[in-house]
Write a protein that holds these residues in place. Structure first.
Motif, mmCIF file in Angstrom:
data_model
loop_
_atom_site.group_PDB
_atom_site.id
_atom_site.type_symbol
_atom_site.label_atom_id
_atom_site.label_comp_id
_atom_site.label_asym_id
_atom_site.label_seq_id
_atom_site.Cartn_x
_atom_site.Cartn_y
_atom_site.Cartn_z
ATOM 1 N N ASN A 13 44.692 25.399 -27.206
ATOM 2 C CA ASN A 13 43.407 24.822 -27.591
ATOM 3 C C ASN A 13 43.691 23.646 -28.527
ATOM 4 O OD1 ASN A 13 40.991 24.178 -28.981
ATOM 5 N ND2 ASN A 13 40.161 26.218 -28.552
ATOM 6 N N ALA A 14 43.730 22.454 -27.972
ATOM 7 C CA ALA A 14 44.114 21.265 -28.732
ATOM 8 C C ALA A 14 43.164 20.986 -29.893
ATOM 9 C CB ALA A 14 44.192 20.053 -27.807
ATOM 10 N N GLU A 15 41.884 21.221 -29.705
ATOM 11 C CA GLU A 15 40.903 20.946 -30.756
ATOM 12 C C GLU A 15 41.165 21.810 -31.991
ATOM 13 O OE1 GLU A 15 36.187 21.654 -31.231
ATOM 14 O OE2 GLU A 15 36.785 20.467 -29.476
ATOM 15 N N LYS A 16 41.381 23.089 -31.785
ATOM 16 C CA LYS A 16 41.632 23.990 -32.909
ATOM 17 C C LYS A 16 43.055 23.842 -33.454
ATOM 18 C CE LYS A 16 38.106 27.343 -31.740
ATOM 19 N NZ LYS A 16 37.792 28.728 -31.394
ATOM 20 N N TYR A 17 44.004 23.500 -32.606
ATOM 21 C CA TYR A 17 45.391 23.277 -33.019
ATOM 22 C C TYR A 17 45.486 22.086 -33.976
ATOM 23 C CZ TYR A 17 50.476 22.731 -32.471
ATOM 24 O OH TYR A 17 51.834 22.627 -32.688
ATOM 25 N N ALA A 18 44.528 21.178 -33.905
ATOM 26 C CA ALA A 18 44.520 20.000 -34.768
ATOM 27 C C ALA A 18 44.505 20.383 -36.245
ATOM 28 C CB ALA A 18 43.337 19.108 -34.429
ATOM 29 N N ASN A 83 46.041 29.448 -31.236
ATOM 30 C CA ASN A 83 45.777 28.260 -30.440
ATOM 31 C C ASN A 83 46.995 27.686 -29.731
ATOM 32 O OD1 ASN A 83 42.957 28.130 -31.193
ATOM 33 N ND2 ASN A 83 43.755 27.754 -33.241
#
Length: 94
Positions: A13-18, A83
């Motif tokens: 999950n790139a959005e949460k990994y940010a 994530n």
């Protein structure tokens, strides 16, 4: 003797990994980490491969472990845990 984090990461999950990528640099800077590889082109010649491969140099094993266990890194890791799939080893250099 230098020590190296070797990480293989597949982001789910790139959005949460940010959240991880926003916080982790503070821990790496505090402990004098030097990135030798971070993402980029990779070719798996044996076995399965993750999406990203990271190699980080530290002054010694104690510093590498202190960074991993630091409050700064653990706060970043909390954003990473659900994530991505990560395999991380810390290895002493020669």
């Amino acid at each position: 003797m230098a020590a190296y984090w070797i990480a293989h990461v597949t982001v789910l999950n790139a959005e949460k990994y940010a959240g991880y990528t926003a916080l982790a640099p503070a821990a790496f800077a505090k402990y004098g980490a030097t990135f030798l590889a971070r993402g980029g082109k990779a070719v798996a010649v044996e076995g399965e491969s993750a999406d990203r491969h990271v190699v980080i140099a530290f002054e010694d094993m104690e510093t590498a472990l202190a960074c991993y266990h630091s409050p700064e890194y653990q706060a970043a890791k909390a954003h990473r845990d659900a994530n991505c799939v990560a395999e991380i080893v810390i290895v002493e250099g020669i």
